[in-house]
Design a protein around this motif. Structure first.
Motif, PDB file in Angstrom:
ATOM      1  N   LEU A  25      20.270  31.295  34.750  1.00  0.00           N
ATOM      2  CA  LEU A  25      20.970  30.110  35.259  1.00  0.00           C
ATOM      3  C   LEU A  25      22.350  29.982  34.617  1.00  0.00           C
ATOM      4  O   LEU A  25      23.330  29.650  35.295  1.00  0.00           O
ATOM      5  N   GLY A  26      22.428  30.261  33.332  1.00  0.00           N
ATOM      6  CA  GLY A  26      23.715  30.202  32.642  1.00  0.00           C
ATOM      7  C   GLY A  26      24.684  31.230  33.177  1.00  0.00           C
ATOM      8  O   GLY A  26      25.863  30.927  33.439  1.00  0.00           O
ATOM      9  N   TYR A  27      24.213  32.454  33.392  1.00  0.00           N
ATOM     10  CA  TYR A  27      25.091  33.498  33.916  1.00  0.00           C
ATOM     11  C   TYR A  27      25.485  33.195  35.358  1.00  0.00           C
ATOM     12  O   TYR A  27      26.616  33.445  35.769  1.00  0.00           O
ATOM     13  N   GLY A  28      24.559  32.627  36.121  1.00  0.00           N
ATOM     14  CA  GLY A  28      24.869  32.244  37.502  1.00  0.00           C
ATOM     15  C   GLY A  28      25.945  31.179  37.557  1.00  0.00           C
ATOM     16  O   GLY A  28      26.819  31.201  38.429  1.00  0.00           O
ATOM     17  N   ALA A  29      25.888  30.242  36.611  1.00  0.00           N
ATOM     18  CA  ALA A  29      26.905  29.191  36.555  1.00  0.00           C
ATOM     19  C   ALA A  29      28.285  29.783  36.271  1.00  0.00           C
ATOM     20  O   ALA A  29      29.297  29.357  36.847  1.00  0.00           O
ATOM     21  N   LEU A  30      28.338  30.777  35.398  1.00  0.00           N
ATOM     22  CA  LEU A  30      29.613  31.433  35.099  1.00  0.00           C
ATOM     23  C   LEU A  30      30.158  32.166  36.325  1.00  0.00           C
ATOM     24  O   LEU A  30      31.358  32.144  36.597  1.00  0.00           O
ATOM     25  N   ALA A  31      29.265  32.812  37.079  1.00  0.00           N
ATOM     26  CA  ALA A  31      29.692  33.514  38.297  1.00  0.00           C
ATOM     27  C   ALA A  31      30.210  32.520  39.336  1.00  0.00           C
ATOM     28  O   ALA A  31      31.209  32.774  40.012  1.00  0.00           O
ATOM     29  N   ALA A  32      29.530  31.370  39.463  1.00  0.00           N
ATOM     30  CA  ALA A  32      29.973  30.340  40.403  1.00  0.00           C
ATOM     31  C   ALA A  32      31.339  29.787  39.993  1.00  0.00           C
ATOM     32  O   ALA A  32      32.203  29.530  40.836  1.00  0.00           O
ATOM     33  N   ARG A  33      31.545  29.637  38.693  1.00  0.00           N
ATOM     34  CA  ARG A  33      32.826  29.138  38.186  1.00  0.00           C
ATOM     35  C   ARG A  33      33.955  30.122  38.543  1.00  0.00           C
ATOM     36  O   ARG A  33      35.041  29.714  38.953  1.00  0.00           O
ATOM     37  N   ARG A  34      33.689  31.404  38.388  1.00  0.00           N
ATOM     38  CA  ARG A  34      34.700  32.408  38.742  1.00  0.00           C
ATOM     39  C   ARG A  34      35.008  32.375  40.231  1.00  0.00           C
ATOM     40  O   ARG A  34      36.155  32.542  40.647  1.00  0.00           O
ATOM     41  N   ALA A  35      33.967  32.167  41.047  1.00  0.00           N
ATOM     42  CA  ALA A  35      34.144  32.201  42.498  1.00  0.00           C
ATOM     43  C   ALA A  35      34.935  31.015  43.022  1.00  0.00           C
ATOM     44  O   ALA A  35      35.724  31.157  43.962  1.00  0.00           O
ATOM     45  N   PHE A  36      34.748  29.850  42.426  1.00  0.00           N
ATOM     46  CA  PHE A  36      35.368  28.638  42.966  1.00  0.00           C
ATOM     47  C   PHE A  36      36.573  28.147  42.181  1.00  0.00           C
ATOM     48  O   PHE A  36      37.165  27.131  42.535  1.00  0.00           O
ATOM     49  N   ARG A  37      36.946  28.864  41.140  1.00  0.00           N
ATOM     50  CA  ARG A  37      38.158  28.517  40.403  1.00  0.00           C
ATOM     51  C   ARG A  37      39.043  29.747  40.336  1.00  0.00           C
ATOM     52  O   ARG A  37      38.840  30.629  39.504  1.00  0.00           O
ATOM     53  N   PRO A  38      40.025  29.845  41.240  1.00  0.00           N
ATOM     54  CA  PRO A  38      40.897  31.026  41.309  1.00  0.00           C
ATOM     55  C   PRO A  38      41.552  31.401  39.983  1.00  0.00           C
ATOM     56  O   PRO A  38      41.822  32.555  39.727  1.00  0.00           O
ATOM     57  N   SER A  39      41.778  30.411  39.125  1.00  0.00           N
ATOM     58  CA  SER A  39      42.448  30.696  37.864  1.00  0.00           C
ATOM     59  C   SER A  39      41.602  31.574  36.943  1.00  0.00           C
ATOM     60  O   SER A  39      42.113  32.235  36.054  1.00  0.00           O
ATOM     61  N   VAL A  45      33.496  36.820  46.949  1.00  0.00           N
ATOM     62  CA  VAL A  45      32.242  36.981  47.695  1.00  0.00           C
ATOM     63  C   VAL A  45      31.161  37.550  46.776  1.00  0.00           C
ATOM     64  O   VAL A  45      30.014  37.083  46.770  1.00  0.00           O
ATOM     65  N   LEU A  46      31.523  38.576  45.979  1.00  0.00           N
ATOM     66  CA  LEU A  46      30.552  39.175  45.065  1.00  0.00           C
ATOM     67  C   LEU A  46      30.058  38.156  44.048  1.00  0.00           C
ATOM     68  O   LEU A  46      28.852  38.065  43.773  1.00  0.00           O
ATOM     69  N   ASP A  47      30.985  37.361  43.494  1.00  0.00           N
ATOM     70  CA  ASP A  47      30.582  36.363  42.501  1.00  0.00           C
ATOM     71  C   ASP A  47      29.683  35.289  43.115  1.00  0.00           C
ATOM     72  O   ASP A  47      28.772  34.786  42.457  1.00  0.00           O
ATOM     73  N   VAL A  48      29.936  34.934  44.370  1.00  0.00           N
ATOM     74  CA  VAL A  48      29.066  33.960  45.048  1.00  0.00           C
ATOM     75  C   VAL A  48      27.661  34.548  45.199  1.00  0.00           C
ATOM     76  O   VAL A  48      26.661  33.875  44.935  1.00  0.00           O
ATOM     77  N   LEU A  49      27.593  35.812  45.619  1.00  0.00           N
ATOM     78  CA  LEU A  49      26.293  36.473  45.784  1.00  0.00           C
ATOM     79  C   LEU A  49      25.557  36.570  44.445  1.00  0.00           C
ATOM     80  O   LEU A  49      24.343  36.346  44.363  1.00  0.00           O
ATOM     81  N   ILE A  50      26.298  36.902  43.391  1.00  0.00           N
ATOM     82  CA  ILE A  50      25.696  36.999  42.065  1.00  0.00           C
ATOM     83  C   ILE A  50      25.196  35.631  41.610  1.00  0.00           C
ATOM     84  O   ILE A  50      24.093  35.492  41.078  1.00  0.00           O
ATOM     85  N   ALA A  51      26.028  34.593  41.839  1.00  0.00           N
ATOM     86  CA  ALA A  51      25.644  33.233  41.433  1.00  0.00           C
ATOM     87  C   ALA A  51      24.367  32.793  42.145  1.00  0.00           C
ATOM     88  O   ALA A  51      23.448  32.240  41.521  1.00  0.00           O
ATOM     89  N   VAL A  52      24.291  33.055  43.446  1.00  0.00           N
ATOM     90  CA  VAL A  52      23.115  32.669  44.231  1.00  0.00           C
ATOM     91  C   VAL A  52      21.884  33.446  43.766  1.00  0.00           C
ATOM     92  O   VAL A  52      20.795  32.875  43.596  1.00  0.00           O
ATOM     93  N   THR A  53      22.067  34.755  43.539  1.00  0.00           N
ATOM     94  CA  THR A  53      20.955  35.588  43.083  1.00  0.00           C
ATOM     95  C   THR A  53      20.428  35.127  41.726  1.00  0.00           C
ATOM     96  O   THR A  53      19.220  34.948  41.534  1.00  0.00           O
ATOM     97  N   MET A  54      21.347  34.937  40.779  1.00  0.00           N
ATOM     98  CA  MET A  54      20.951  34.526  39.434  1.00  0.00           C
ATOM     99  C   MET A  54      20.290  33.142  39.444  1.00  0.00           C
ATOM    100  O   MET A  54      19.271  32.917  38.777  1.00  0.00           O
ATOM    101  N   ALA A  55      20.892  32.219  40.198  1.00  0.00           N
ATOM    102  CA  ALA A  55      20.349  30.860  40.259  1.00  0.00           C
ATOM    103  C   ALA A  55      18.960  30.860  40.884  1.00  0.00           C
ATOM    104  O   ALA A  55      18.028  30.210  40.382  1.00  0.00           O
ATOM    105  N   GLY A  56      18.805  31.598  41.975  1.00  0.00           N
ATOM    106  CA  GLY A  56      17.505  31.664  42.641  1.00  0.00           C
ATOM    107  C   GLY A  56      16.428  32.245  41.742  1.00  0.00           C
ATOM    108  O   GLY A  56      15.329  31.696  41.623  1.00  0.00           O
ATOM    109  N   LEU A  57      16.753  33.365  41.071  1.00  0.00           N
ATOM    110  CA  LEU A  57      15.787  33.985  40.167  1.00  0.00           C
ATOM    111  C   LEU A  57      15.492  33.079  38.975  1.00  0.00           C
ATOM    112  O   LEU A  57      14.338  32.934  38.554  1.00  0.00           O
ATOM    113  N   GLY A  58      16.562  32.460  38.436  1.00  0.00           N
ATOM    114  CA  GLY A  58      16.390  31.593  37.273  1.00  0.00           C
ATOM    115  C   GLY A  58      15.506  30.401  37.561  1.00  0.00           C
ATOM    116  O   GLY A  58      14.576  30.091  36.793  1.00  0.00           O
ATOM    117  N   VAL A  59      15.761  29.725  38.689  1.00  0.00           N
ATOM    118  CA  VAL A  59      14.962  28.566  39.063  1.00  0.00           C
ATOM    119  C   VAL A  59      13.507  28.962  39.300  1.00  0.00           C
ATOM    120  O   VAL A  59      12.582  28.286  38.833  1.00  0.00           O
TER     121      VAL A  59
END
Length: 200
Positions: A81-95, A179-193
Protein backbone atom coordinates in the motif's frame (compact mmCIF):
# COMPACT_ATOMS: atom_id res chain seq x y z
CA UNK A 1 14.48 -36.92 -16.58
CA UNK A 2 13.72 -34.37 -19.29
CA UNK A 3 10.00 -34.73 -18.63
CA UNK A 4 10.50 -33.83 -14.95
CA UNK A 5 12.63 -30.80 -15.84
CA UNK A 6 10.05 -29.58 -18.34
CA UNK A 7 7.22 -30.18 -15.87
CA UNK A 8 9.03 -28.13 -13.25
CA UNK A 9 9.86 -25.43 -15.79
CA UNK A 10 6.26 -25.14 -16.93
CA UNK A 11 4.82 -25.16 -13.42
CA UNK A 12 7.34 -22.61 -12.18
CA UNK A 13 6.74 -20.32 -15.15
CA UNK A 14 2.97 -20.48 -14.73
CA UNK A 15 3.30 -19.31 -11.13
CA UNK A 16 5.70 -16.38 -11.65
CA UNK A 17 4.52 -14.98 -15.00
CA UNK A 18 1.75 -12.89 -13.49
CA UNK A 19 1.34 -9.19 -12.82
CA UNK A 20 2.48 -8.89 -9.24
CA UNK A 21 4.42 -6.49 -7.07
CA UNK A 22 7.80 -8.11 -7.70
CA UNK A 23 7.39 -8.28 -11.47
CA UNK A 24 6.03 -4.73 -11.68
CA UNK A 25 8.95 -3.37 -9.66
CA UNK A 26 11.57 -5.22 -11.72
CA UNK A 27 9.95 -4.03 -14.96
CA UNK A 28 9.94 -0.44 -13.71
CA UNK A 29 13.61 -0.57 -12.73
CA UNK A 30 14.54 -2.10 -16.08
CA UNK A 31 12.71 0.65 -17.94
CA UNK A 32 14.55 3.32 -15.97
CA UNK A 33 17.82 1.97 -17.32
CA UNK A 34 19.39 1.44 -13.91
CA UNK A 35 21.50 -1.49 -12.80
CA UNK A 36 19.12 -4.45 -12.85
CA UNK A 37 21.61 -7.34 -12.56
CA UNK A 38 21.58 -7.31 -8.72
CA UNK A 39 17.76 -7.14 -8.71
CA UNK A 40 17.45 -10.02 -11.17
CA UNK A 41 19.90 -11.99 -9.01
CA UNK A 42 17.90 -11.25 -5.83
CA UNK A 43 14.66 -12.43 -7.44
CA UNK A 44 16.18 -15.56 -8.98
CA UNK A 45 18.24 -16.61 -5.94
CA UNK A 46 15.31 -15.94 -3.59
CA UNK A 47 13.13 -18.16 -5.76
CA UNK A 48 15.82 -20.84 -5.73
CA UNK A 49 15.88 -20.80 -1.91
CA UNK A 50 12.09 -20.83 -1.64
CA UNK A 51 11.73 -23.62 -4.20
CA UNK A 52 14.35 -25.66 -2.31
CA UNK A 53 12.35 -25.16 0.89
CA UNK A 54 9.19 -26.36 -0.84
CA UNK A 55 10.82 -29.35 -2.52
CA UNK A 56 12.47 -30.42 0.74
CA UNK A 57 9.05 -30.64 2.40
CA UNK A 58 9.24 -27.49 4.53
CA UNK A 59 6.15 -26.26 2.70
CA UNK A 60 4.12 -28.94 4.48
CA UNK A 61 5.37 -27.71 7.86
CA UNK A 62 4.71 -24.06 6.96
CA UNK A 63 1.17 -24.97 5.94
CA UNK A 64 0.52 -26.08 9.51
CA UNK A 65 1.63 -22.72 10.90
CA UNK A 66 -0.92 -20.22 9.52
CA UNK A 67 0.09 -17.52 12.01
CA UNK A 68 3.36 -17.01 10.14
CA UNK A 69 1.56 -16.44 6.85
CA UNK A 70 -0.84 -14.06 8.62
CA UNK A 71 1.95 -11.87 9.97
CA UNK A 72 3.65 -11.78 6.58
CA UNK A 73 0.35 -10.96 4.88
CA UNK A 74 -0.38 -7.89 7.05
CA UNK A 75 3.20 -6.59 6.93
CA UNK A 76 3.49 -7.21 3.21
CA UNK A 77 0.07 -5.67 2.55
CA UNK A 78 1.03 -2.44 4.32
CA UNK A 79 4.32 -2.38 2.41
CA UNK A 80 2.51 -2.71 -0.93
CA UNK A 81 0.00 0.00 0.00
CA UNK A 82 2.85 2.37 0.80
CA UNK A 83 4.61 1.68 -2.49
CA UNK A 84 1.31 2.02 -4.36
CA UNK A 85 0.77 5.42 -2.79
CA UNK A 86 4.19 6.54 -4.01
CA UNK A 87 3.39 5.34 -7.54
CA UNK A 88 0.06 7.20 -7.46
CA UNK A 89 1.85 10.35 -6.29
CA UNK A 90 4.26 10.12 -9.23
CA UNK A 91 1.39 9.60 -11.67
CA UNK A 92 -0.73 12.54 -10.54
CA UNK A 93 1.96 15.06 -9.69
CA UNK A 94 3.98 15.96 -12.81
CA UNK A 95 6.67 17.59 -10.70
CA UNK A 96 7.64 14.21 -9.31
CA UNK A 97 6.81 12.18 -12.42
CA UNK A 98 9.19 9.25 -12.79
CA UNK A 99 10.81 9.79 -16.17
CA UNK A 100 13.45 7.61 -17.73
CA UNK A 101 16.51 9.49 -16.47
CA UNK A 102 15.47 9.31 -12.81
CA UNK A 103 17.09 6.18 -11.48
CA UNK A 104 16.51 4.68 -8.07
CA UNK A 105 19.74 4.49 -6.03
CA UNK A 106 21.00 0.90 -6.04
CA UNK A 107 20.82 0.47 -2.26
CA UNK A 108 17.22 1.68 -2.18
CA UNK A 109 16.29 -0.52 -5.14
CA UNK A 110 17.88 -3.59 -3.53
CA UNK A 111 16.02 -3.02 -0.24
CA UNK A 112 12.73 -2.52 -2.09
CA UNK A 113 13.33 -5.67 -4.16
CA UNK A 114 14.00 -7.68 -1.00
CA UNK A 115 10.77 -6.32 0.47
CA UNK A 116 8.70 -7.19 -2.60
CA UNK A 117 10.20 -10.67 -2.56
CA UNK A 118 10.18 -11.69 1.10
CA UNK A 119 7.22 -9.68 2.44
CA UNK A 120 4.82 -11.13 -0.10
CA UNK A 121 2.82 -14.05 1.35
CA UNK A 122 1.91 -15.18 -2.17
CA UNK A 123 5.58 -16.12 -2.60
CA UNK A 124 5.27 -18.60 0.26
CA UNK A 125 1.85 -19.84 -0.77
CA UNK A 126 2.73 -20.32 -4.44
CA UNK A 127 6.43 -21.16 -4.41
CA UNK A 128 6.83 -23.03 -1.12
CA UNK A 129 3.41 -24.59 -0.52
CA UNK A 130 1.90 -25.09 -3.98
CA UNK A 131 5.00 -25.76 -6.05
CA UNK A 132 6.51 -27.71 -3.16
CA UNK A 133 3.44 -29.95 -2.93
CA UNK A 134 3.51 -30.64 -6.68
CA UNK A 135 7.23 -31.41 -6.50
CA UNK A 136 6.88 -33.78 -3.53
CA UNK A 137 4.23 -35.68 -5.48
CA UNK A 138 6.99 -36.65 -7.94
CA UNK A 139 8.77 -38.66 -5.25
CA UNK A 140 12.46 -39.19 -5.96
CA UNK A 141 12.21 -36.95 -9.02
CA UNK A 142 11.16 -33.91 -7.00
CA UNK A 143 14.62 -32.30 -7.13
CA UNK A 144 14.69 -32.48 -10.93
CA UNK A 145 11.23 -30.93 -10.93
CA UNK A 146 12.52 -28.21 -8.59
CA UNK A 147 15.55 -27.62 -10.82
CA UNK A 148 13.23 -27.03 -13.77
CA UNK A 149 11.28 -24.49 -11.71
CA UNK A 150 14.52 -22.71 -10.74
CA UNK A 151 15.56 -22.47 -14.40
CA UNK A 152 12.14 -21.01 -15.26
CA UNK A 153 12.57 -18.40 -12.55
CA UNK A 154 16.05 -17.38 -13.75
CA UNK A 155 14.89 -17.17 -17.38
CA UNK A 156 11.79 -15.12 -16.53
CA UNK A 157 13.45 -12.57 -14.26
CA UNK A 158 16.37 -12.14 -16.67
CA UNK A 159 14.00 -11.57 -19.59
CA UNK A 160 11.89 -9.12 -17.58
CA UNK A 161 14.76 -7.11 -16.11
CA UNK A 162 17.09 -6.95 -19.11
CA UNK A 163 14.37 -7.08 -21.77
CA UNK A 164 12.58 -4.04 -20.37
CA UNK A 165 15.22 -1.81 -21.92
CA UNK A 166 13.91 -2.67 -25.37
CA UNK A 167 10.79 -0.68 -24.44
CA UNK A 168 12.82 2.41 -23.56
CA UNK A 169 11.69 4.17 -26.75
CA UNK A 170 8.04 3.84 -25.79
CA UNK A 171 8.73 5.15 -22.30
CA UNK A 172 10.69 8.16 -23.51
CA UNK A 173 7.42 10.07 -23.16
CA UNK A 174 6.30 11.19 -19.68
CA UNK A 175 2.71 10.14 -20.51
CA UNK A 176 3.82 6.51 -20.86
CA UNK A 177 5.43 6.64 -17.41
CA UNK A 178 2.24 8.12 -16.00
CA UNK A 179 0.22 5.18 -17.38
CA UNK A 180 2.75 2.69 -15.98
CA UNK A 181 2.70 4.35 -12.56
CA UNK A 182 -1.11 4.27 -12.52
CA UNK A 183 -1.05 0.55 -13.35
CA UNK A 184 1.57 -0.07 -10.66
CA UNK A 185 -0.42 1.95 -8.11
CA UNK A 186 -3.61 0.01 -8.86
CA UNK A 187 -1.79 -3.33 -8.77
CA UNK A 188 -0.01 -2.60 -5.49
CA UNK A 189 -3.13 -1.15 -3.85
CA UNK A 190 -5.29 -4.08 -4.93
CA UNK A 191 -2.78 -6.67 -3.71
CA UNK A 192 -2.13 -4.74 -0.50
CA UNK A 193 -5.80 -4.38 0.41
CA UNK A 194 -6.57 -8.03 -0.37
CA UNK A 195 -3.61 -9.18 1.74
CA UNK A 196 -4.55 -7.07 4.76
CA UNK A 197 -8.28 -7.87 4.56
CA UNK A 198 -7.56 -11.58 4.25
CA UNK A 199 -6.20 -11.51 7.81
CA UNK A 200 -8.67 -9.09 9.43
Amino acid sequence: MLALLLAGFGTGLSLIVAIGSQNAFLLQQGLRGGTVAPLVAICAVSDLVLIAFGVSGIGVVLGRWPTAIGVIAVGGGLFLLGYGALAARRAFRPSVLSVGDERTPLRKAVLACLGFTWLNPHVYLDTVLLLGSVAVAHGDGRWLFGLGACVASAVWFSALGFGARRLAGVFARPAAWRVLDVLIAVTMAGLGVSMVLSRV
